[in-house]
Design a protein around this motif. Sequence first.
Motif, PDB file in Angstrom:
ATOM      1  N   GLU A  96      55.802  29.148  33.189  1.00 15.93           N
ATOM      2  CA  GLU A  96      56.485  29.280  31.774  1.00 15.93           C
ATOM      3  C   GLU A  96      57.931  28.742  31.984  1.00 15.93           C
ATOM      4  O   GLU A  96      58.350  28.043  31.174  1.00 15.93           O
ATOM      5  CB  GLU A  96      56.484  30.870  31.121  1.00 15.93           C
ATOM      6  CG  GLU A  96      57.197  30.545  29.786  1.00 15.93           C
ATOM      7  CD  GLU A  96      57.253  31.879  29.008  1.00 15.93           C
ATOM      8  OE1 GLU A  96      57.697  32.006  27.930  1.00 15.93           O
ATOM      9  OE2 GLU A  96      56.697  32.967  29.777  1.00 15.93           O
ATOM     10  N   LEU A  97      58.384  29.386  32.794  1.00  9.52           N
ATOM     11  CA  LEU A  97      59.690  28.904  33.540  1.00  9.52           C
ATOM     12  C   LEU A  97      59.968  27.497  33.759  1.00  9.52           C
ATOM     13  O   LEU A  97      60.707  26.691  33.388  1.00  9.52           O
ATOM     14  CB  LEU A  97      60.510  30.024  34.378  1.00  9.52           C
ATOM     15  CG  LEU A  97      62.175  29.679  34.456  1.00  9.52           C
ATOM     16  CD1 LEU A  97      62.875  29.777  33.316  1.00  9.52           C
ATOM     17  CD2 LEU A  97      62.760  30.639  35.730  1.00  9.52           C
ATOM     18  N   HIS A  98      59.051  27.195  34.706  1.00  3.25           N
ATOM     19  CA  HIS A  98      58.814  25.941  35.051  1.00  3.25           C
ATOM     20  C   HIS A  98      58.860  24.891  34.005  1.00  3.25           C
ATOM     21  O   HIS A  98      59.571  23.692  33.830  1.00  3.25           O
ATOM     22  CB  HIS A  98      57.509  25.646  35.977  1.00  3.25           C
ATOM     23  CG  HIS A  98      57.228  24.317  36.448  1.00  3.25           C
ATOM     24  ND1 HIS A  98      55.840  23.865  36.622  1.00  3.25           N
ATOM     25  CD2 HIS A  98      58.042  23.115  36.819  1.00  3.25           C
ATOM     26  CE1 HIS A  98      55.885  22.491  36.876  1.00  3.25           C
ATOM     27  NE2 HIS A  98      57.310  22.411  37.114  1.00  3.25           N
ATOM     28  N   LEU A  99      58.087  25.218  32.875  1.00  5.04           N
ATOM     29  CA  LEU A  99      57.542  24.185  31.719  1.00  5.04           C
ATOM     30  C   LEU A  99      59.111  24.323  31.261  1.00  5.04           C
ATOM     31  O   LEU A  99      59.406  23.229  30.800  1.00  5.04           O
ATOM     32  CB  LEU A  99      56.914  25.184  30.854  1.00  5.04           C
ATOM     33  CG  LEU A  99      56.565  24.252  29.655  1.00  5.04           C
ATOM     34  CD1 LEU A  99      56.144  22.868  29.771  1.00  5.04           C
ATOM     35  CD2 LEU A  99      55.801  25.038  28.765  1.00  5.04           C
ATOM     36  N   LEU A 100      59.815  25.206  30.936  1.00  4.27           N
ATOM     37  CA  LEU A 100      60.977  25.210  30.212  1.00  4.27           C
ATOM     38  C   LEU A 100      62.078  24.456  30.819  1.00  4.27           C
ATOM     39  O   LEU A 100      62.903  23.783  30.306  1.00  4.27           O
ATOM     40  CB  LEU A 100      61.317  26.744  29.737  1.00  4.27           C
ATOM     41  CG  LEU A 100      60.458  27.451  28.874  1.00  4.27           C
ATOM     42  CD1 LEU A 100      60.934  28.765  28.889  1.00  4.27           C
ATOM     43  CD2 LEU A 100      60.253  26.684  27.553  1.00  4.27           C
ATOM     44  N   LEU A 101      62.118  24.796  32.179  1.00  8.67           N
ATOM     45  CA  LEU A 101      63.145  23.972  32.925  1.00  8.67           C
ATOM     46  C   LEU A 101      62.949  22.554  32.908  1.00  8.67           C
ATOM     47  O   LEU A 101      63.963  21.577  32.817  1.00  8.67           O
ATOM     48  CB  LEU A 101      63.252  24.664  34.478  1.00  8.67           C
ATOM     49  CG  LEU A 101      63.714  26.063  34.369  1.00  8.67           C
ATOM     50  CD1 LEU A 101      63.758  26.378  35.985  1.00  8.67           C
ATOM     51  CD2 LEU A 101      65.202  26.140  34.040  1.00  8.67           C
TER      52      LEU A 101
END
Length: 407
Positions: A96-101
């Motif tokens: 999820e953080l990968h996607l947002l970053l």
Amino acid sequence: MSQTLASGDRILSGMRPTGRLHLGHYHGVLRNWIRLQETNECFFFVADWHALTTAYEKREVISESVWDMVVDWLACGVNPNLATLFIQSRVIEHAELHLLLSMIAPLGWLERVPTYKDQIAELREKDLATYGFLGYPVLQSADILIYGASGVPVGEDQVSHVELTRELARRFNYLFGREPGFADKAEAAVGKMGKKQARLYRELRRRYQESGDAEALGEAQALLEAQQNLTIADRARLAGYLDGGGRSVLAEPEALLTHAPRMPGLDGRKMSKSYGNTLSLRESDADIEHKIRTMPTDPARVRRNDPGEPEKCPVFDLHKVYSDADTREWVQTGCRSAGIGCLDCKKPLIGAVQAEVAPIRERAAELASDPEHVQQVVTDGCDRARGVARQTMQEVRSAIGLDYRQR
């Protein structure tokens, strides 16, 4: 390591599961992990998603290697009572953080990562023209930022990845750290510190903002770290409130340059599975003896009475790792004078490597015979990692505006 690391600082490091570990991994990474776990809060993870970026067609190898690698970690002395061991893909918040970053990561930043073009050139036989390969530094950044790691042990070739992580954290904080009502929320957080601590915080903040007193800033930051009754969000707000900025949602990590001596392989090149020149952590005594006895030596020593030059011999490179000064002096003198033969030179080396590997091999055999214990270690580690990651993602979603709280 080239930087000074404060005791208790959080450390994040991982390995890709691409096969059983060898002495290069032990000397280059694992011994450092074992030292760090004694003084710092360490998170060590199996980077299985990262393995897929260059070996997506080898799913069986990755699947088998995950547990082999955890067994090797434990056998070498990584202690689950001191460090958190987990598998990357079992903590879905990384994705999820990968996607947002990735939504805020400029394409040019990724294309400039030095290792991107290097690996494209080195691994020409692989199809690396994939979105996952281009974006793996963003996933690596997510791995680090989701745990608020202060330090990331890396070699010089990975410093650029940590710098990209710092830049992404800075960009995220710039875009999303200015939350509505920030000052009011920060003042409310100060009130949670208690009257005495709140008064000290305000005084240190005043000294820093009015006169740039760096010592006051350091004292205030230490004061915040010592607060037990502040949430992660409040601590981040007060850190930003100190310098007049916004909330620092994602902490910028430091690259910790590790002093990892080049571990020579059996042919003199760097020890690597791709070169087929390794000694594994579970190598038998017989195989260790056979591999070292058959190592190439200085080509000038065709016959027993021919003098040689140790600096041109791959065997002497291993002596630099395993032998004391007296033994190295004995090798240099005996080789150059032809006073000893190549097999004589190799004998103390065989014994030293066998002595190092034997307890690791025995412990690995015990662990491999109890897979439920190994799996429980990982399950417990995943639970702990997931708890920390969830806290970070709550703050990230709130900062971006994805929490959709009813007004």
